[in-house]
Design a protein around this motif. Sequence first.
Motif, PDB file in Angstrom:
ATOM      1  N   ALA A   1      -3.608  11.287  -9.960  1.00 24.56           N
ATOM      2  CA  ALA A   1      -4.695  11.569  -9.014  1.00 24.56           C
ATOM      3  C   ALA A   1      -4.589  10.673  -7.784  1.00 24.56           C
ATOM      4  CB  ALA A   1      -6.049  11.379  -9.694  1.00 24.56           C
ATOM      5  N   ALA A   2      -4.276   9.391  -8.019  1.00 24.34           N
ATOM      6  CA  ALA A   2      -4.151   8.441  -6.910  1.00 24.34           C
ATOM      7  C   ALA A   2      -2.952   8.794  -6.024  1.00 24.34           C
ATOM      8  CB  ALA A   2      -4.013   7.023  -7.452  1.00 24.34           C
ATOM      9  N   GLN A   3      -1.850   9.180  -6.647  1.00 17.21           N
ATOM     10  CA  GLN A   3      -0.665   9.577  -5.878  1.00 17.21           C
ATOM     11  C   GLN A   3      -0.951  10.822  -5.038  1.00 17.21           C
ATOM     12  OE1 GLN A   3       2.009   9.895  -9.218  1.00 17.21           O
ATOM     13  NE2 GLN A   3       3.039   7.964  -8.737  1.00 17.21           N
ATOM     14  N   THR A   4      -1.695  11.757  -5.620  1.00 20.53           N
ATOM     15  CA  THR A   4      -2.067  12.974  -4.889  1.00 20.53           C
ATOM     16  C   THR A   4      -2.945  12.627  -3.694  1.00 20.53           C
ATOM     17  OG1 THR A   4      -1.959  14.292  -6.919  1.00 20.53           O
ATOM     18  CG2 THR A   4      -3.200  15.217  -5.068  1.00 20.53           C
TER      19      THR A   4
ATOM     20  N   ASP B   1      -2.024  13.226   0.177  1.00 18.98           N
ATOM     21  CA  ASP B   1      -2.904  14.011   1.045  1.00 18.98           C
ATOM     22  C   ASP B   1      -3.333  13.190   2.262  1.00 18.98           C
ATOM     23  OD1 ASP B   1      -2.707  16.098  -0.729  1.00 18.98           O
ATOM     24  OD2 ASP B   1      -4.656  15.754  -1.675  1.00 18.98           O
ATOM     25  N   THR B   2      -3.635  11.925   2.030  1.00 15.59           N
ATOM     26  CA  THR B   2      -4.067  11.061   3.130  1.00 15.59           C
ATOM     27  C   THR B   2      -2.930  10.805   4.106  1.00 15.59           C
ATOM     28  OG1 THR B   2      -5.606   9.965   1.594  1.00 15.59           O
ATOM     29  CG2 THR B   2      -5.208   8.865   3.692  1.00 15.59           C
TER      30      THR B   2
ATOM     31  N   LEU C   1      -7.045   5.398  12.816  1.00 20.13           N
ATOM     32  CA  LEU C   1      -7.280   4.079  12.224  1.00 20.13           C
ATOM     33  C   LEU C   1      -8.036   4.184  10.904  1.00 20.13           C
ATOM     34  CD1 LEU C   1      -8.246   1.991  15.405  1.00 20.13           C
ATOM     35  CD2 LEU C   1      -6.117   1.859  14.076  1.00 20.13           C
ATOM     36  N   GLU C   2      -9.035   5.082  10.891  1.00 23.29           N
ATOM     37  CA  GLU C   2      -9.824   5.261   9.660  1.00 23.29           C
ATOM     38  C   GLU C   2      -8.958   5.840   8.544  1.00 23.29           C
ATOM     39  OE1 GLU C   2     -11.905   7.536   6.727  1.00 23.29           O
ATOM     40  OE2 GLU C   2     -11.113   8.564   8.497  1.00 23.29           O
ATOM     41  N   VAL C   3      -8.107   6.817   8.885  1.00 27.66           N
ATOM     42  CA  VAL C   3      -7.218   7.421   7.890  1.00 27.66           C
ATOM     43  C   VAL C   3      -6.190   6.394   7.415  1.00 27.66           C
ATOM     44  CG1 VAL C   3      -5.471   9.192   7.486  1.00 27.66           C
ATOM     45  CG2 VAL C   3      -7.520   9.748   8.783  1.00 27.66           C
ATOM     46  N   MET C   4      -5.685   5.568   8.329  1.00 27.85           N
ATOM     47  CA  MET C   4      -4.725   4.525   7.947  1.00 27.85           C
ATOM     48  C   MET C   4      -5.334   3.554   6.949  1.00 27.85           C
ATOM     49  SD  MET C   4      -2.845   3.667  11.596  1.00 27.85           S
ATOM     50  CE  MET C   4      -1.945   2.286  10.896  1.00 27.85           C
ATOM     51  N   GLU C   5      -6.590   3.204   7.136  1.00 28.89           N
ATOM     52  CA  GLU C   5      -7.279   2.305   6.203  1.00 28.89           C
ATOM     53  C   GLU C   5      -7.412   2.962   4.832  1.00 28.89           C
ATOM     54  OE1 GLU C   5     -10.962   1.361   8.042  1.00 28.89           O
ATOM     55  OE2 GLU C   5     -10.076  -0.041   9.499  1.00 28.89           O
ATOM     56  N   ARG C   6      -7.772   4.257   4.847  1.00 26.73           N
ATOM     57  CA  ARG C   6      -7.888   4.967   3.569  1.00 26.73           C
ATOM     58  C   ARG C   6      -6.533   5.101   2.888  1.00 26.73           C
ATOM     59  NH1 ARG C   6      -9.142  10.019   3.903  1.00 26.73           N
ATOM     60  NH2 ARG C   6      -9.556  10.359   6.121  1.00 26.73           N
ATOM     61  N   LEU C   7      -5.495   5.314   3.674  1.00 22.34           N
ATOM     62  CA  LEU C   7      -4.152   5.429   3.105  1.00 22.34           C
ATOM     63  C   LEU C   7      -3.716   4.100   2.496  1.00 22.34           C
ATOM     64  CD1 LEU C   7      -1.547   6.941   2.560  1.00 22.34           C
ATOM     65  CD2 LEU C   7      -0.797   6.399   4.890  1.00 22.34           C
TER      66      LEU C   7
ATOM     67  N   GLU D   1      -2.595   1.025  -2.315  1.00 24.91           N
ATOM     68  CA  GLU D   1      -2.858  -0.148  -3.159  1.00 24.91           C
ATOM     69  C   GLU D   1      -3.285   0.281  -4.558  1.00 24.91           C
ATOM     70  OE1 GLU D   1      -5.771  -2.386  -1.059  1.00 24.91           O
ATOM     71  OE2 GLU D   1      -4.326  -3.290   0.344  1.00 24.91           O
ATOM     72  N   ARG D   2      -4.100   1.345  -4.620  1.00 28.58           N
ATOM     73  CA  ARG D   2      -4.520   1.850  -5.939  1.00 28.58           C
ATOM     74  C   ARG D   2      -3.329   2.420  -6.701  1.00 28.58           C
ATOM     75  NH1 ARG D   2      -8.401   2.988  -9.252  1.00 28.58           N
ATOM     76  NH2 ARG D   2      -8.641   5.005 -10.298  1.00 28.58           N
ATOM     77  N   VAL D   3      -2.452   3.120  -5.998  1.00 29.10           N
ATOM     78  CA  VAL D   3      -1.234   3.646  -6.642  1.00 29.10           C
ATOM     79  C   VAL D   3      -0.399   2.498  -7.199  1.00 29.10           C
ATOM     80  CG1 VAL D   3       0.989   4.761  -6.224  1.00 29.10           C
ATOM     81  CG2 VAL D   3      -1.092   5.786  -5.325  1.00 29.10           C
ATOM     82  N   ALA D   4      -0.261   1.430  -6.418  1.00 32.98           N
ATOM     83  CA  ALA D   4       0.533   0.286  -6.865  1.00 32.98           C
ATOM     84  C   ALA D   4      -0.100  -0.367  -8.091  1.00 32.98           C
ATOM     85  CB  ALA D   4       0.663  -0.731  -5.733  1.00 32.98           C
ATOM     86  N   ALA D   5      -1.433  -0.523  -8.065  1.00 34.28           N
ATOM     87  CA  ALA D   5      -2.125  -1.143  -9.193  1.00 34.28           C
ATOM     88  C   ALA D   5      -1.993  -0.282 -10.453  1.00 34.28           C
ATOM     89  CB  ALA D   5      -3.595  -1.347  -8.849  1.00 34.28           C
ATOM     90  N   LEU D   6      -2.196   1.019 -10.308  1.00 36.44           N
ATOM     91  CA  LEU D   6      -2.098   1.922 -11.460  1.00 36.44           C
ATOM     92  C   LEU D   6      -0.662   2.007 -11.971  1.00 36.44           C
ATOM     93  CD1 LEU D   6      -4.505   4.757 -10.283  1.00 36.44           C
ATOM     94  CD2 LEU D   6      -4.819   3.283 -12.282  1.00 36.44           C
ATOM     95  N   THR D   7       0.299   1.958 -11.066  1.00 38.68           N
ATOM     96  CA  THR D   7       1.709   1.962 -11.489  1.00 38.68           C
ATOM     97  C   THR D   7       1.996   0.735 -12.347  1.00 38.68           C
ATOM     98  OG1 THR D   7       2.398   3.162  -9.502  1.00 38.68           O
ATOM     99  CG2 THR D   7       4.100   1.943 -10.684  1.00 38.68           C
TER     100      THR D   7
END
Length: 247
Positions: A53-56, A60-61, A119-125, A130-136
């Motif tokens: 889900a995080a990778q998706t 998307d972002t 800028l807002e999208v970059m922050e979300r990305l 970071e969440r993908v890295a943590a979950l990985t």
Amino acid sequence: MNAEPADQIRLLDVQALDVRLSQLAHKRKSLPVHAELDTLTKDLVQQRDLLVAAQTQASDTAREQTKAEQDVDQVRTRAARDQQRLDSGVGVSARDLANLQNEVVSLAKRQGDLEDLVLEVMERLEAAQERVAALTGRVTSLEAETADATARRDAATAEIDAEVAKIEKDREVIVGTMPDALMALYEKIRVKQGGVGAARLYQRRCEGCRLELDMAEINEIKAQPRDQVVRHENCGRILVRTADSGV
């Protein structure tokens, strides 16, 4: 039924092996590592789902950022073209000049809004990555723990299976020397009585149901010839008489 006293005593050896086989089967089934693996497997499945889900979301972002940056480039290009026409003034009427000036102002605002969006999208990305890295990291850790638990389970079950194979071989050797009728009766009772088909009569007590026989039962057994296969009236198991039976 009649059977040689020696065969009846060997029946206790078969029973002891069968009890051990039952114990090993229970031990194999109830190894603590099974529960550990169940927990790890559930956690791993959950974390993998979260990772997907995080990778998706990150993917998307990233596409959203690319689209926003393309929109900025398009607005910037159009604004530069309009500014160039304004600066040159060639072939531009007063009315067109006013329209161009308004459009340049509008495009500047549009560009600013789009750059804020980028800028807002970059922050979300960044947060999604970071969440993908943590979950990985969690998935990798759980995979290592699962592999370790699996190896420990396999080692434990292999050890149990090796003992089971030895006991089954020993049992086969003994059963091969036993009368078929006696073994058939033993197996029938064993299935019915929860794994115990024959029990030693020890000091007038049935070691199958742990009950002490009364004198009438003892006297009845005493009256039976030594090759007579006797059964306990209470539990129905074969009672094997030995020197310690008290009869």
